[in-house]
Design an enzyme around this catalytic site. Sequence first.
Site, PDB file in Angstrom:
ATOM      1  N   PRO A 139       0.800  -1.218   0.000  1.00  0.00           N
ATOM      2  CA  PRO A 139       0.000   0.000   0.000  1.00  0.00           C
ATOM      3  C   PRO A 139       0.840   1.279   0.000  1.00  0.00           C
ATOM      4  CG  PRO A 139      -0.872  -1.576   1.560  1.00  0.00           C
ATOM      5  CD  PRO A 139       0.436  -2.128   1.071  1.00  0.00           C
ATOM      6  N   GLU A 140       0.685   2.067  -1.047  1.00  0.00           N
ATOM      7  CA  GLU A 140       1.224   3.422  -1.101  1.00  0.00           C
ATOM      8  C   GLU A 140       0.030   4.365  -1.021  1.00  0.00           C
ATOM      9  OE1 GLU A 140       3.989   3.975  -4.345  1.00  0.00           O
ATOM     10  OE2 GLU A 140       4.560   1.875  -4.343  1.00  0.00           O
ATOM     11  N   LYS A 173       0.916   7.236   4.032  1.00  0.00           N
ATOM     12  CA  LYS A 173       0.506   5.852   3.800  1.00  0.00           C
ATOM     13  C   LYS A 173      -0.174   5.259   5.024  1.00  0.00           C
ATOM     14  CE  LYS A 173       4.667   5.306   0.973  1.00  0.00           C
ATOM     15  NZ  LYS A 173       5.949   4.605   0.840  1.00  0.00           N
ATOM     16  N   ARG A 222       2.573 -10.445   6.177  1.00  0.00           N
ATOM     17  CA  ARG A 222       3.942 -10.465   6.685  1.00  0.00           C
ATOM     18  C   ARG A 222       4.080  -9.953   8.099  1.00  0.00           C
ATOM     19  NH1 ARG A 222       7.929  -8.440   1.964  1.00  0.00           N
ATOM     20  NH2 ARG A 222       9.459  -8.702   3.599  1.00  0.00           N
ATOM     21  N   ARG A 265      16.538  -1.313  -4.080  1.00  0.00           N
ATOM     22  CA  ARG A 265      15.167  -1.532  -4.538  1.00  0.00           C
ATOM     23  C   ARG A 265      15.131  -1.465  -6.050  1.00  0.00           C
ATOM     24  NH1 ARG A 265      14.480   1.875  -0.054  1.00  0.00           N
ATOM     25  NH2 ARG A 265      12.879   1.178   1.391  1.00  0.00           N
TER      26      ARG A 265
END
Length: 279
Positions: free
Chosen positions: A2-3, A62, A116, A269
């Site tokens: 989620p951004e 966020k 997670r 990344r």
Amino acid sequence: MPELPEVETMVRGIRPFVEGRRIVSFAKCRCRYRPIAIAPTATAIARRCEGRTIVAVRRRAKRVVLELEGGSAFVIEPRMTGLVLLADPPDRAHLRVEWALEGDQEHNSLWFWDSRGLGTVRLLEPFALEAALGEVRLGPDALEMSESLWRLRCAATARPIKVALLDQKLVAGIGNLYASEILHRARIHPERPADALNRRQVARLAEAVLFILEEAIRYEGSTLSDGTYRNALNQAGSYQNAHRVYDRVGEECRSCGRGSSLRIVQAQRSTFFCPGCQR
DNA sequence: ATTAATGTTCAGAA
DNA sequence: TTTCTGAACATTAA
């Protein structure tokens, strides 16, 4: 993951069912894995919130914020795989928190589900709220940035622009996926130092941030191939079908027609970009 | 069977 | 001061 667009979709999804409703109970769920990071303790949270009404649901960067009567608020950070759900959790094993809501409406529970388990849920008093969400900790929301503020903030760091966009103190809400999409629309090379952008490029960046994030919100966010992100009713978003460069290595660029998406690594990344149109 | 990769945030090191 | 690195964690692909 989620951004800003995904979190905005969560907020819009739960708001009509949650605003104005009283919390009957707060509880950690029986979870197959280690307990979620919540603060303070579950019993202290329950004592402080039960019987209180959720007066507003909003987004900060966020994070999902549930404002309670009296001024305290839940701050929910989904991080990688957290979901805020009104119905139909993917499984019970990863349910972390349940808020039971008073009344007999269509949805009487709000859940935090997290595969997670990196997400967090905190109940904060007003003074702590400012510390957690204020501009010292988090930069201005990406949707609130003006072109002149972009100029100031870009000029203040020599880091690659892609890395700078992920710095939540510089600007809050952009994550790895949308950073690549934004720079593609702005036709800026991800490795260009932020302080080396010229005026025209910063103007394009400011426009691209609003365009891409607002477009992604209209599509209700991106559900990647791992399928983790879902809206409040456990439905997938559809912006993944509109991605121009993210996770599209080798596919021809639909903008310039003379390059294809490339993957590089920056700050450990993935970054995706089109060498044909991003300079 | 191991290992790498995934992406957000924070603490602590360079 | 600014920038970088590793750890938290579950799951999947190689």
